[in-house]
Write a protein that holds these residues in place. Sequence first.
Motif, PDB file in Angstrom:
ATOM      1  N   ASP A 247       0.846  -1.193   0.000  1.00 32.32           N
ATOM      2  CA  ASP A 247       0.000   0.000   0.000  1.00 32.32           C
ATOM      3  C   ASP A 247       0.877   1.237   0.000  1.00 32.32           C
ATOM      4  O   ASP A 247       1.912   1.297   0.694  1.00 32.32           O
ATOM      5  CB  ASP A 247      -0.897   0.029   1.241  1.00 32.32           C
ATOM      6  CG  ASP A 247      -1.912  -1.103   1.246  1.00 32.32           C
ATOM      7  OD1 ASP A 247      -2.954  -0.957   0.589  1.00 32.32           O
ATOM      8  OD2 ASP A 247      -1.633  -2.140   1.883  1.00 32.32           O
ATOM      9  N   THR A 249       1.848   4.712   1.224  1.00 32.12           N
ATOM     10  CA  THR A 249       1.627   5.389   2.512  1.00 32.12           C
ATOM     11  C   THR A 249       2.011   6.855   2.480  1.00 32.12           C
ATOM     12  O   THR A 249       1.828   7.561   3.467  1.00 32.12           O
ATOM     13  CB  THR A 249       2.427   4.691   3.628  1.00 32.12           C
ATOM     14  OG1 THR A 249       3.820   4.671   3.277  1.00 32.12           O
ATOM     15  CG2 THR A 249       1.931   3.264   3.829  1.00 32.12           C
ATOM     16  N   LEU A 256       7.648   7.606  -4.087  1.00 36.86           N
ATOM     17  CA  LEU A 256       6.483   7.177  -3.336  1.00 36.86           C
ATOM     18  C   LEU A 256       6.925   6.143  -2.303  1.00 36.86           C
ATOM     19  O   LEU A 256       7.820   5.327  -2.574  1.00 36.86           O
ATOM     20  CB  LEU A 256       5.437   6.561  -4.265  1.00 36.86           C
ATOM     21  CG  LEU A 256       4.771   7.515  -5.266  1.00 36.86           C
ATOM     22  CD1 LEU A 256       3.859   6.733  -6.203  1.00 36.86           C
ATOM     23  CD2 LEU A 256       3.986   8.594  -4.557  1.00 36.86           C
ATOM     24  N   ASP A 275      -0.428   6.606  -7.472  1.00 34.97           N
ATOM     25  CA  ASP A 275       0.253   7.243  -6.338  1.00 34.97           C
ATOM     26  C   ASP A 275      -0.512   7.080  -5.032  1.00 34.97           C
ATOM     27  O   ASP A 275      -0.264   7.786  -4.063  1.00 34.97           O
ATOM     28  CB  ASP A 275       0.489   8.735  -6.625  1.00 34.97           C
ATOM     29  CG  ASP A 275      -0.804   9.504  -6.859  1.00 34.97           C
ATOM     30  OD1 ASP A 275      -1.893   8.889  -6.778  1.00 34.97           O
ATOM     31  OD2 ASP A 275      -0.723  10.721  -7.132  1.00 34.97           O
ATOM     32  N   ARG A 276      -1.449   6.117  -5.001  1.00 36.95           N
ATOM     33  CA  ARG A 276      -2.226   5.924  -3.772  1.00 36.95           C
ATOM     34  C   ARG A 276      -2.862   4.544  -3.749  1.00 36.95           C
ATOM     35  O   ARG A 276      -2.975   3.879  -4.780  1.00 36.95           O
ATOM     36  CB  ARG A 276      -3.321   6.978  -3.665  1.00 36.95           C
ATOM     37  CG  ARG A 276      -4.392   6.895  -4.743  1.00 36.95           C
ATOM     38  CD  ARG A 276      -5.247   8.137  -4.736  1.00 36.95           C
ATOM     39  NE  ARG A 276      -4.395   9.302  -4.985  1.00 36.95           N
ATOM     40  CZ  ARG A 276      -4.792  10.398  -5.600  1.00 36.95           C
ATOM     41  NH1 ARG A 276      -6.012  10.497  -6.009  1.00 36.95           N
ATOM     42  NH2 ARG A 276      -3.962  11.390  -5.793  1.00 36.95           N
TER      43      ARG A 276
END
Length: 383
Positions: A247, A249, A256, A275-276
């Motif tokens: 994941d 964070t 990232l 990006d998430r």
Amino acid sequence: MTRETPAGDLTLANLTKTFGRRTAVDDLSLTIPQSSFFALLGASGCGKTTTLRMIAGLETPTSGQVLLGDRDIARLRPYRRPVNTVFQSYALFPHLDVFENVAFGLRRRGIRSVGGQVRQMLSLVQLDGYERRRPAQLSGGEQQRVALARALINHPQVLLLDEPLGALDLTLRRQMQVELKRLQAEVGITFVHVTHDQEEAMTMADTVAVMNAGRIEQLGAPADIYEFPATAFVARFLGQSNLIAGDVTGGSGDDLLVTAQGARFSVPAGRSRTDRGPVFLGVRPEKLHLATAALRVPAGHQHLDGTITDASYLGVSTQYLLRTAGGVELSVFVANSGDQQRFAIGERAVAYWNPRHAFLLGRRAETPDPTAPVAGEPVGVSA
């Protein structure tokens, strides 16, 4: 061989083909530049051969267009299209010699003086002196060359290749890959090559389209697709990939931050498809390095440690499988350079990599981890 005036790009516009309730090709749109070597790559049933057959006129689209330049050829009969096809089976006439097999298309069009063109074409495919041999007297590679000569002598503007090397042994297949690439560069005709063999596509094509379930998953130069796949499917189909579920964070500068396997990793934002949220952290097996657990990981590198569970000698490299404490099995290729360290099954080791060689893919929360073994499938073997 005299080059024909190019007809323009081959464009598939919203091309769809259904068989009853099954959609084989689903609203496919792409442009194949004229004089390029283009590969449609995918597993059986992905729609690649149906796409090729619609270009050839052997299947009628349910909807959409097949454009050659600005001319829609989707409703033309096959013999009226400036397109020829070479099939895996070659489809040579066993009762005709090589000369007459190659001359067949010209004679069918009523051309009487064919000798010069046939000899020129046989020279192009390096079969000088084979005119009077029958197909049964030829090797598989020689039969393939005859099939190519028979197709090219008609001066098509597009040559379609349907798994043309599938019946050849590995050594001959690799030789013919080089020959096809040379031939395409020499004649300057648009080649559209359909294959399930990733090596064929990457070796020969200028551009590769990876197909899945009737759609294009990714389109681009072979190196670009391999180094930075767009989806988990592409990452696994075009070569092997270690995909580690995690994941995002947060971020740090141009990177990232990802949490996976109980540790924190970083991936350059330029190597990230998202990006998430849930992600797969991907690293190709040849980009991983293997070291004993006591060795210090080089500065700037990231790592996971575990236990060696398998070692397979592959000639140019040895493939090791390393199972981490979190249960992920990583594939690592170690070049057989002659002075490399060997690892024993059961030995503790560390797999480490440069973050610049990793990539990040989006992962739906419910998507199964593709690094997990499939029931009945050998662990570590890619799809």
